[in-house]
Design a protein around this motif. Structure first.
Motif, mmCIF file in Angstrom:
data_model
loop_
_atom_site.group_PDB
_atom_site.id
_atom_site.type_symbol
_atom_site.label_atom_id
_atom_site.label_comp_id
_atom_site.label_asym_id
_atom_site.label_seq_id
_atom_site.Cartn_x
_atom_site.Cartn_y
_atom_site.Cartn_z
ATOM 1 N N VAL A 147 4.407 -46.190 49.642
ATOM 2 C CA VAL A 147 3.685 -45.349 50.840
ATOM 3 C C VAL A 147 4.917 -45.567 52.061
ATOM 4 C CG1 VAL A 147 2.322 -45.173 52.467
ATOM 5 C CG2 VAL A 147 1.461 -45.698 50.226
ATOM 6 N N GLU A 148 5.299 -46.836 52.496
ATOM 7 C CA GLU A 148 6.358 -47.026 53.436
ATOM 8 C C GLU A 148 7.579 -46.650 53.187
ATOM 9 O OE1 GLU A 148 4.292 -49.421 52.298
ATOM 10 O OE2 GLU A 148 2.633 -49.613 53.631
ATOM 11 N N ASP A 149 7.951 -47.258 51.994
ATOM 12 C CA ASP A 149 9.460 -46.722 51.413
ATOM 13 C C ASP A 149 9.606 -45.223 51.239
ATOM 14 O OD1 ASP A 149 9.778 -49.536 51.503
ATOM 15 O OD2 ASP A 149 10.116 -49.656 49.276
ATOM 16 N N TRP B 176 14.870 -40.543 56.855
ATOM 17 C CA TRP B 176 16.224 -40.721 56.878
ATOM 18 C C TRP B 176 16.852 -39.279 56.194
ATOM 19 C CZ3 TRP B 176 19.544 -40.088 52.545
ATOM 20 C CH2 TRP B 176 20.956 -40.567 52.924
ATOM 21 N N ALA B 177 16.347 -38.686 55.134
ATOM 22 C CA ALA B 177 16.653 -37.469 54.617
ATOM 23 C C ALA B 177 16.723 -36.403 55.739
ATOM 24 C CB ALA B 177 16.175 -37.315 53.545
ATOM 25 N N ASN C 294 25.127 -44.100 45.685
ATOM 26 C CA ASN C 294 24.840 -45.518 46.243
ATOM 27 C C ASN C 294 24.876 -45.628 47.739
ATOM 28 O OD1 ASN C 294 23.996 -46.484 43.652
ATOM 29 N ND2 ASN C 294 26.051 -46.764 42.962
ATOM 30 N N ILE C 295 24.438 -44.883 48.383
ATOM 31 C CA ILE C 295 24.143 -44.904 49.835
ATOM 32 C C ILE C 295 23.213 -46.124 50.031
ATOM 33 C CG2 ILE C 295 23.844 -43.665 52.143
ATOM 34 C CD1 ILE C 295 24.786 -41.176 50.990
ATOM 35 N N MET C 296 23.202 -47.042 50.772
ATOM 36 C CA MET C 296 22.491 -47.917 50.821
ATOM 37 C C MET C 296 21.538 -47.749 52.269
ATOM 38 S SD MET C 296 22.660 -49.627 48.213
ATOM 39 C CE MET C 296 21.773 -50.938 48.224
ATOM 40 N N VAL C 297 20.200 -47.114 52.074
ATOM 41 C CA VAL C 297 19.635 -46.728 53.175
ATOM 42 C C VAL C 297 18.486 -47.921 53.420
ATOM 43 C CG1 VAL C 297 17.687 -44.824 53.765
ATOM 44 C CG2 VAL C 297 19.760 -44.292 52.407
ATOM 45 N N PRO C 298 18.591 -48.337 54.690
ATOM 46 C CA PRO C 298 17.515 -49.353 55.389
ATOM 47 C C PRO C 298 16.180 -49.097 55.240
ATOM 48 C CG PRO C 298 18.853 -48.658 57.078
ATOM 49 C CD PRO C 298 19.533 -47.787 55.826
ATOM 50 N N MET C 299 15.255 -49.698 54.890
ATOM 51 C CA MET C 299 13.752 -49.611 55.030
ATOM 52 C C MET C 299 13.437 -50.270 56.330
ATOM 53 S SD MET C 299 13.140 -47.557 52.398
ATOM 54 C CE MET C 299 14.607 -46.822 52.791
ATOM 55 N N ARG C 300 12.111 -50.060 56.724
ATOM 56 C CA ARG C 300 11.628 -50.462 57.936
ATOM 57 C C ARG C 300 11.739 -52.187 57.848
ATOM 58 N NH1 ARG C 300 5.762 -47.614 57.758
ATOM 59 N NH2 ARG C 300 7.210 -46.356 57.143
ATOM 60 N N ASP C 301 11.630 -52.878 56.904
ATOM 61 C CA ASP C 301 11.868 -54.040 56.660
ATOM 62 C C ASP C 301 13.168 -54.593 56.335
ATOM 63 O OD1 ASP C 301 11.943 -53.771 54.152
ATOM 64 O OD2 ASP C 301 10.509 -54.784 53.402
ATOM 65 N N GLY C 302 14.180 -53.849 56.809
ATOM 66 C CA GLY C 302 15.678 -54.128 56.400
ATOM 67 C C GLY C 302 16.264 -54.283 54.991
ATOM 68 N N SER D 277 19.161 -50.921 43.729
ATOM 69 C CA SER D 277 18.420 -51.108 45.164
ATOM 70 C C SER D 277 18.071 -52.652 45.449
ATOM 71 C CB SER D 277 17.067 -50.382 45.251
ATOM 72 O OG SER D 277 17.237 -49.078 45.483
ATOM 73 N N GLU D 278 18.024 -52.991 46.734
ATOM 74 C CA GLU D 278 17.621 -54.418 47.032
ATOM 75 C C GLU D 278 16.104 -54.628 46.829
ATOM 76 O OE1 GLU D 278 21.046 -54.811 50.494
ATOM 77 O OE2 GLU D 278 19.038 -54.997 50.896
#
Length: 395
Positions: free
Chosen positions: A100-102, A109-110, A8-16, A89-90
């Motif tokens: 696509v984006e996520d 990130w990886a 449960n590492i919370m990884v930010p996407m481009r929209d936060g 996930s949020e």
């Protein structure tokens, strides 16, 4: 090789929006190539009972056609992520919309983590396959190859020949809605009574299939609103054009190992992926290095065969498929010259004779086409009816 698991590492996407991500990596210090999988079905879902070789600690969606412990021992990091709006996930879940984006952001990130060599591949079955194709469309710099298995079509359009695919669409939406209620119970936004009602409905899908009109499924209101959108848009109108990219295959530039099943309801889509990438892939590398494997498997069933019929070792194919994954990714992510590029691109299991064959392409170059016609005595409407296929043309 021992393993470290980070959950449960919370990884930010481009929209936060932050997506919950688990990491399985070798305990030794070093930088390793990374295999990413993204799914809406709960990255942490465990086997509900002991099912050799699985124990209750094993995560189902890391094991369907893949031995995760063997893969980590072979020197890979596995990254598993709940898609947007699912489980830990949020965000809000909209099927197919954000993949696509996520997916591209998850790959980036990886690739940037201290334990990563910067070389990334993707794997997984069903929706996990779709998330691979979608992420590849954005051409993330670190993505080297994918291995989608039994994946839906790129166009995610739940109609065939004008008919709504009720069993697939309603069955899938009901399951996803039940999991959404589970998620809301955990967040304090739904009650146990609501969950029990949803579980009861999910346990009797035939009753839902018989309901008319098709929109009369109140349990999905507010839980799977996209189901009603699908029904409201039976033609390829503007609603679908926002999801469908006609130049989909032209945007994918990496090699793909496509794994299909003779009994799988997405078999046609897997074959379309392979054929279209050979013809229209976005790079010479992608067009020339598509590989296809077809075996005697139904959807997600690589572990147990069928009660009526098994096909020997081919029915219990997890070890075989793990070997194929490792050979594929060893070449593309580690640069090992193991002959992958020189192999025949198509491997099929021939049912009946129960032998494996390697071929130059699909459809097989020596295929002979023959039309078949539907016949019946007027009672072809059930599994026990009198419908038959014949080469004789109907009157």
């Amino acid at each position: 090789m021992s393993m470290v698991i980070e959950e449960n590492i919370m990884v930010p996407m481009r929209d936060g929006v932050k997506l919950a991500t688990d990491v399985y990596r070798p305990a030794q210090q070093g930088q390793w190539p990374v295999l990413v999988t993204r799914l809406p079905y709960n990255k942490d879902r465990r086997f509900p009972f002991e099912y050799p070789p699985f124990t209750k600690e094993k995560r189902i969606f890391l094991e369907l056609n893949f031995d995760s412990a063997r893969v980590v021992e072979a020197g890979y990091v596995i990254v598993a992520q709940d898609t947007r709006g699912r489980f830990a996930s949020e965000g809000e879940f909209e099927p197919f919309v954000h993949e696509v984006e996520d997916g591209a952001d998850a790959i980036t990130w990886a690739a940037s983590q201290p334990w990563s060599s910067g070389q990334v591949g993707m794997f997984g079955v069903s929706y996990q396959g779709l998330t691979q194709w979608q992420a590849a469309r954005e051409q993330p710099a670190a993505l080297r190859a994918i291995a989608p298995s039994q994946s839906p079509g790129w166009h995610v359009y739940p109609y065939q020949g004008g008919a709504f695919l009720l069993g697939v669409a309603l069955g899938w939406a009901t399951g996803v809605a039940m999991e959404e209620v589970q998620r809301r119970v955990g967040q304090g936004r739904a009650t146990r009574a609501e969950l029990e009602e949803m579980m009861q409905a999910s346990g009797d899908l035939p009753a839902l299939f018989r309901r008319l009109p098709l929109v009369d499924v109140p349990l999905l209101q507010g839980r799977a609103p996209y189901y009603f959108d699908w029904l409201a848009h039976p033609t390829l109108d503007e609603y679908w054009r926002t999801l469908i990219q006609e130049e989909f295959y032209e945007q994918v530039t990496v090699p793909a190992l496509t794994i299909a099943g003779w009994y799988d309801h997405f078999q046609r889509e897997d074959l379309e992926h392979y054929q279209s990438m050979r013809q229209r892939g976005g790079s010479a590398l992608a067009r020339s290095l598509q590989h296809l494997v077809i075996g005697p498997w139904s959807h997600g069933n690589f572990l147990r065969g069928f009660r009526e019929r098994t096909y020997g070792a081919a029915s219990f194919a997890r070890d075989l498929l793990t070997d194929l994954h490792l050979r594929w990714f060893d070449h593309w992510l580690k640069g090992i010259e193991n002959g992958v590029e020189q192999e025949k691109p198509v491997r099929i299991f021939v049912m009946g004779t129960n032998v494996r064959r390697e071929e130059e392409d699909w459809p097989l170059p020596d295929t002979q086409y023959r039309p078949y016609y539907l016949h019946s005595g007027g009672h072809a409407n059930t599994a026990t009816g009198d419908g038959v296929l014949s080469t004789a043309q109907a009157d």
